[in-house]
Design a protein around this motif. Sequence first.
Motif, PDB file in Angstrom:
ATOM      1  N   GLY A 142     -13.900 -17.193  12.602  1.00 24.51           N
ATOM      2  CA  GLY A 142     -13.802 -18.641  12.670  1.00 24.51           C
ATOM      3  C   GLY A 142     -14.844 -19.279  13.557  1.00 24.51           C
ATOM      4  O   GLY A 142     -14.995 -20.505  13.556  1.00 24.51           O
ATOM      5  N   ASP A 143     -15.573 -18.485  14.329  1.00 24.43           N
ATOM      6  CA  ASP A 143     -16.571 -19.008  15.260  1.00 24.43           C
ATOM      7  C   ASP A 143     -17.932 -19.139  14.598  1.00 24.43           C
ATOM      8  O   ASP A 143     -18.433 -18.179  13.990  1.00 24.43           O
ATOM      9  N   HIS A 144     -18.544 -20.284  14.754  1.00 27.08           N
ATOM     10  CA  HIS A 144     -19.887 -20.461  14.202  1.00 27.08           C
ATOM     11  C   HIS A 144     -20.873 -19.492  14.861  1.00 27.08           C
ATOM     12  O   HIS A 144     -21.845 -19.061  14.234  1.00 27.08           O
ATOM     13  N   SER A 145     -20.623 -19.146  16.131  1.00 27.00           N
ATOM     14  CA  SER A 145     -21.515 -18.199  16.807  1.00 27.00           C
ATOM     15  C   SER A 145     -21.466 -16.828  16.144  1.00 27.00           C
ATOM     16  O   SER A 145     -22.469 -16.106  16.107  1.00 27.00           O
ATOM     17  N   PHE A 186     -24.554 -13.283  10.978  1.00 28.43           N
ATOM     18  CA  PHE A 186     -24.546 -12.835   9.588  1.00 28.43           C
ATOM     19  C   PHE A 186     -25.915 -12.967   8.925  1.00 28.43           C
ATOM     20  O   PHE A 186     -26.187 -12.305   7.916  1.00 28.43           O
ATOM     21  N   GLY A 187     -26.763 -13.855   9.464  1.00 32.62           N
ATOM     22  CA  GLY A 187     -28.119 -13.935   8.949  1.00 32.62           C
ATOM     23  C   GLY A 187     -28.285 -14.699   7.658  1.00 32.62           C
ATOM     24  O   GLY A 187     -29.153 -14.367   6.853  1.00 32.62           O
ATOM     25  N   GLY A 188     -27.495 -15.751   7.424  1.00 32.91           N
ATOM     26  CA  GLY A 188     -27.674 -16.556   6.229  1.00 32.91           C
ATOM     27  C   GLY A 188     -26.369 -16.833   5.523  1.00 32.91           C
ATOM     28  O   GLY A 188     -25.299 -16.380   5.933  1.00 32.91           O
ATOM     29  N   LEU A 208     -10.706 -21.213  10.453  1.00 30.16           N
ATOM     30  CA  LEU A 208     -11.455 -20.169   9.759  1.00 30.16           C
ATOM     31  C   LEU A 208     -11.873 -20.632   8.366  1.00 30.16           C
ATOM     32  O   LEU A 208     -13.038 -20.484   7.966  1.00 30.16           O
ATOM     33  N   LEU A 209     -10.939 -21.183   7.609  1.00 29.62           N
ATOM     34  CA  LEU A 209     -11.237 -21.627   6.245  1.00 29.62           C
ATOM     35  C   LEU A 209     -12.260 -22.761   6.238  1.00 29.62           C
ATOM     36  O   LEU A 209     -13.138 -22.807   5.362  1.00 29.62           O
ATOM     37  N   ILE A 261     -15.574 -21.118   6.810  1.00 29.09           N
ATOM     38  CA  ILE A 261     -16.015 -20.427   5.594  1.00 29.09           C
ATOM     39  C   ILE A 261     -16.586 -21.428   4.602  1.00 29.09           C
ATOM     40  O   ILE A 261     -17.668 -21.221   4.038  1.00 29.09           O
ATOM     41  N   ARG A 262     -15.867 -22.516   4.366  1.00 28.18           N
ATOM     42  CA  ARG A 262     -16.314 -23.480   3.361  1.00 28.18           C
ATOM     43  C   ARG A 262     -17.655 -24.097   3.743  1.00 28.18           C
ATOM     44  O   ARG A 262     -18.508 -24.357   2.880  1.00 28.18           O
ATOM     45  N   SER A 263     -17.873 -24.314   5.031  1.00 33.46           N
ATOM     46  CA  SER A 263     -19.131 -24.928   5.467  1.00 33.46           C
ATOM     47  C   SER A 263     -20.301 -23.957   5.412  1.00 33.46           C
ATOM     48  O   SER A 263     -21.459 -24.377   5.366  1.00 33.46           O
TER      49      SER A 263
END
Length: 313
Positions: free
Chosen positions: A160-163, A168-170, A192-193, A196-198
């Motif tokens: 859920g963390d943008h960091s 993930f590299g893309g 988290l969802l 993921i969607r963003s």
Amino acid sequence: MKSKTPTRSNSSLGSIPLVEKLKYAWQLLKFRIGEPGAKDFAMQIRDEVAGVAAIYERETGKLASQARVLEIGFGPRPQRAFGLTGFFKDVIAVDLDAPVMGIRDLVRVFRKNGLERGIKSLVRYALFDAREWPMFHKVLVANTPHYRPNTAKLIVGSAGDHSTWEQFGGAIDIVFSTDVFEHIPPAELEVLLTTIRSRLAPGGIVVTRPVVYTGIAGGHAVEWYPQNVAAQTNGTTAWRHLLDPDFTINTYLNKLTRRDFVELFNRVGFDIGGDFAEFGRMGERWMTAEKRAALAHYDDYELYSNRVEFLLR
């Protein structure tokens, strides 16, 4: 929406008495002993991840071999993550808990996951994993020409963390999870969802398979695991988790109903392209007139949930 990011596994609960924890651990051990042999289990994993690749290709019209997949919740034994490397271009997998791939990993597990989780990992590795990993890789190599387990990128952190996503590299073409979303607190699952969607690539999809709480397996009692339902000879405790206010189990469950999941997915902005129970009307033989009356506030859509596959776009 803001929510505290989870830093520890939801695999056990501190409020459960020690006796109950030991009883549940013993039941899990007996279940593990009774699982298919290492070769058969490896083929099950191979077929499952091949199915994920087939879903991706069917739903997007693109080749899995050119796609990036993220598995959320690879667990202590990341077999699915390794298996996915035989079908997808790039495989990333994330979990709050560190995996155990060898004896040296156990020190990290005790530090990161705590004493209880560390002991479970030690027992599992000593009794099963040390001798089963070689067979797993052998089977996958023989049956999956492009199997490349060393290319799987395993990340310990919160999905859920943008960091975490920065690692993930893309963008990700397909997000996949099995038996995970039911263990995440609702507020954290929404975060988290939303993440993921963003971060999903244009045209990307999500395939998630939680064991929904309202189904016969939803309480995670070992005797009612999906694999065990057909072998039951007594339905007395069927749906006990919905009927007994004192029911407890040594794992966190968010208790979301099937409709709760649907509402959450819609609220976040996903379109639901699929919603089906993997095992059909599992447990129907134990739905007596008495139980049906006691569970009258649930309909068949909920009670015959089990492991439900949701396809999200």
